[in-house]
Design an enzyme around this catalytic site. Structure first.
Site, mmCIF file in Angstrom:
data_model
loop_
_atom_site.group_PDB
_atom_site.id
_atom_site.type_symbol
_atom_site.label_atom_id
_atom_site.label_comp_id
_atom_site.label_asym_id
_atom_site.label_seq_id
_atom_site.Cartn_x
_atom_site.Cartn_y
_atom_site.Cartn_z
ATOM 1 N N ARG A 57 34.826 100.921 21.691
ATOM 2 C CA ARG A 57 35.772 101.912 21.188
ATOM 3 C C ARG A 57 35.262 103.332 21.426
ATOM 4 O O ARG A 57 35.921 104.293 21.063
ATOM 5 C CB ARG A 57 36.006 101.703 19.686
ATOM 6 C CG ARG A 57 36.891 100.511 19.394
ATOM 7 C CD ARG A 57 37.137 100.333 17.903
ATOM 8 N NE ARG A 57 38.032 99.206 17.685
ATOM 9 C CZ ARG A 57 38.153 98.578 16.510
ATOM 10 N NH1 ARG A 57 37.437 98.980 15.471
ATOM 11 N NH2 ARG A 57 38.991 97.573 16.382
ATOM 12 N N GLU A 69 37.660 92.439 25.549
ATOM 13 C CA GLU A 69 38.701 91.497 25.122
ATOM 14 C C GLU A 69 38.417 90.084 25.618
ATOM 15 O O GLU A 69 38.665 89.107 24.917
ATOM 16 C CB GLU A 69 40.084 91.961 25.586
ATOM 17 C CG GLU A 69 40.609 93.202 24.874
ATOM 18 C CD GLU A 69 40.709 93.037 23.360
ATOM 19 O OE1 GLU A 69 40.714 91.896 22.872
ATOM 20 O OE2 GLU A 69 40.764 94.069 22.672
ATOM 21 N N TYR A 114 32.391 79.213 26.717
ATOM 22 C CA TYR A 114 33.628 79.283 27.515
ATOM 23 C C TYR A 114 33.379 80.034 28.820
ATOM 24 O O TYR A 114 33.946 81.099 29.071
ATOM 25 C CB TYR A 114 34.745 79.951 26.718
ATOM 26 C CG TYR A 114 35.322 79.090 25.623
ATOM 27 C CD1 TYR A 114 35.799 77.818 25.914
ATOM 28 C CD2 TYR A 114 35.403 79.541 24.319
ATOM 29 C CE1 TYR A 114 36.338 77.019 24.920
ATOM 30 C CE2 TYR A 114 35.935 78.754 23.318
ATOM 31 C CZ TYR A 114 36.396 77.495 23.625
ATOM 32 O OH TYR A 114 36.935 76.703 22.643
ATOM 33 N N TYR A 152 47.895 87.574 25.168
ATOM 34 C CA TYR A 152 47.116 88.373 24.218
ATOM 35 C C TYR A 152 46.332 89.475 24.928
ATOM 36 O O TYR A 152 46.433 90.658 24.578
ATOM 37 C CB TYR A 152 46.138 87.507 23.395
ATOM 38 C CG TYR A 152 45.113 88.390 22.743
ATOM 39 C CD1 TYR A 152 45.467 89.212 21.684
ATOM 40 C CD2 TYR A 152 43.825 88.527 23.284
ATOM 41 C CE1 TYR A 152 44.572 90.121 21.144
ATOM 42 C CE2 TYR A 152 42.923 89.431 22.752
ATOM 43 C CZ TYR A 152 43.302 90.218 21.686
ATOM 44 O OH TYR A 152 42.426 91.131 21.176
ATOM 45 N N ASP A 170 46.910 87.650 18.385
ATOM 46 C CA ASP A 170 45.786 86.725 18.339
ATOM 47 C C ASP A 170 45.787 86.019 16.982
ATOM 48 O O ASP A 170 46.743 86.150 16.206
ATOM 49 C CB ASP A 170 44.474 87.484 18.560
ATOM 50 C CG ASP A 170 44.171 88.409 17.402
ATOM 51 O OD1 ASP A 170 45.049 88.594 16.541
ATOM 52 O OD2 ASP A 170 43.050 88.934 17.338
ATOM 53 N N CYS A 224 41.990 90.694 5.514
ATOM 54 C CA CYS A 224 42.802 89.478 5.403
ATOM 55 C C CYS A 224 42.069 88.352 6.129
ATOM 56 O O CYS A 224 42.557 87.788 7.096
ATOM 57 C CB CYS A 224 44.180 89.735 6.016
ATOM 58 S SG CYS A 224 45.450 88.567 5.510
ATOM 59 N N CYS A 232 42.373 91.319 -1.030
ATOM 60 C CA CYS A 232 43.662 91.976 -1.229
ATOM 61 C C CYS A 232 43.523 93.335 -1.920
ATOM 62 O O CYS A 232 44.348 94.223 -1.739
ATOM 63 C CB CYS A 232 44.594 91.067 -2.013
ATOM 64 S SG CYS A 232 44.949 89.515 -1.161
ATOM 65 N N CYS A 241 52.989 92.504 0.402
ATOM 66 C CA CYS A 241 52.618 91.236 1.036
ATOM 67 C C CYS A 241 53.149 90.087 0.179
ATOM 68 O O CYS A 241 52.744 89.908 -0.969
ATOM 69 C CB CYS A 241 51.105 91.136 1.170
ATOM 70 S SG CYS A 241 50.544 89.538 1.791
#
Length: 385
Positions: A57, A69, A114, A152, A170, A224, A232, A241
């Site tokens: 970032r 990503e 992966y 995505y 995602d 979350c 919360c 929500c």
DNA sequence: AATACGGGGTC
DNA sequence: GACCCAGTATT
């Protein structure tokens, strides 16, 4: 559409107090009416004030966004950080990635898992160099056509790096939005993901799509959260929500139970010629494709059977010792391994061309050996002197 | 629509 | 041990 919430116009908190909690929670219309107008400014404001400082970032660079990503697919931020820094230092742009030797590429990815992700990324880098002058195309469709970039990742790159108003859905987004709307649809279904993309595309702001997408993901990663209680109390959209309002955050998101993994017994051979240990390259396709491994066979072999296997490799076993059992869990397979330390005559080690005899230092430098073999790799000797 | 494809963290 | 994760490609 008749119940659409008016779009946000002034201070989000005041605005929310004025219109939201009661009205929103009561009329159970469709998702977009819960989401539209108000969620977006609230989460964007929250994101801008709370976003984590992450290496990718630091600056707006489409290649950095792409690399991060791909690494972040099914992988946690903390795990990715050091890999990302090393990767962009070694391979600073698509051209460098396109021309990177396979061995080096695998070493840069070793441990991330992966491995097809990085092979596909290199293939895509070649396309980028050949067809787009070395720069990632500024088009969702063109990004989608590149190997390893699905909806995505195309959405993430397009929105974050290029400001194109497309969603990036995602697992985080699916969880966050399912909870806000209290949707009980199975988020593992492709159809549900498609619908989510459609819904978000309608309500996302066109002036800062990157922040909007990242806000949803950041909220999912930090507040979350997937396991354990969501926080919360820290959530900018707590008051609207539905899952929070109805205390159903533990039930949502709904996910279909997944298939049990199969168990596979294997025997790993730590074959040593004096100081060096035998390794070999795995096949180009399938599990751990193209990586290096300690020789191993299916089944749980006795010492006698292990000796026979080694003899079949045109080696001359001199000594054998059973090692401790080990286990490695992949997402779909569980390896239950037993190991043998086998010393062989060094005169015979050049008869088998498939085997590479290396010491630990050499393999650390040159050969990517996946974590599955970790319990036995530790028997490799440090250095040839 | 289901399956293959890693590895590490959390509860 | 079970579950989770900033998914995509292939079948």
């Amino acid at each position: 559409m008749e119940n659409r919430i008016p779009v946000y116009q002034d201070d989000p908190d005041t605005y929310m107090e004025n219109i939201c909690s009661d009205k929103v929670s009561q009329n159970g219309s469709e998702n977009s009416s819960v989401l539209s107008g108000i969620v977006s400014p609230l989460i964007i404001k929250w994101y801008r004030e709370n976003k984590r400082i992450l290496p990718w970032r630091d600056q707006n660079n489409a290649y950095y966004t792409w690399v991060s990503e791909i690494m972040l697919q099914q992988t946690r931020v903390e795990a990715v950080k050091p890999y990302f820094i090393r990767f962009i230092t070694e391979l600073p742009d698509p051209a460098a990635l396109a021309s990177c030797p396979e061995k080096k590429l695998m070493k840069l990815w070793e441990g991330l898992g992966y491995y097809n992700r990085v092979r596909n990324m290199q293939a895509a880098a070649c396309t980028v160099v050949e067809e787009y002058g070395g720069k990632l195309p500024e088009s969702y469709e063109k990004l989608m056509s590149l190997k390893g970039i699905g909806s995505y990742t195309a959405g993430a790159i397009a929105s974050i790096a290029y400001g194109i108003a497309v969603p990036a859905v995602d697992g985080n987004v699916l969880r966050v939005v399912s909870r806000i709307t209290e949707s009980r649809e199975d988020i593992m279904k492709q159809s549900v993901r498609k619908k989510m993309e459609q819904t978000l595309k309608e309500i996302m702001p066109s002036d800062c799509p990157g922040d909007f997408n990242q806000a949803l993901m950041e909220l999912g990663a930090v507040v979350c959260v997937p396991n354990g209680q969501p926080k919360c109390g820290e959530c900018p959209v707590q008051k609207l929500c539905r899952a929070h309002l109805h205390d159903t955050t533990e039930e949502i998101p709904v996910k279909a139970p997944k298939k049990a993994r199969r168990i596979e017994n294997r025997t790993v051979l730590v074959i040593q010629d004096g100081e060096r240990t035998a390794i070999q390259k795995r096949p180009d396709k399938g599990l751990l494709a193209g990586l290096y491994e300690l020789p191993n066979v299916k089944g749980t072999l006795s010492a006698e059977e292990a000796v026979k296997v080694v003899e079949k490799m045109k080696l001359e076993p001199l000594y054998i010792e059973e090692l401790e059992p080990a286990k490695h869990i992949f997402s779909h397979i569980e390896w239950r391994m037993t190991g043998y330390l086998i010393r062989v005559s060094s005169l015979e080690t050049n008869r088998n061309s498939k085997l590479i005899f290396a010491d630990k230092k050499q393999s650390d430098r040159q050969y990517a050996i996946p974590a599955a073999f970790g319990a036995y790799v530790k028997y490799m000797k440090e250095e040839t002197r």
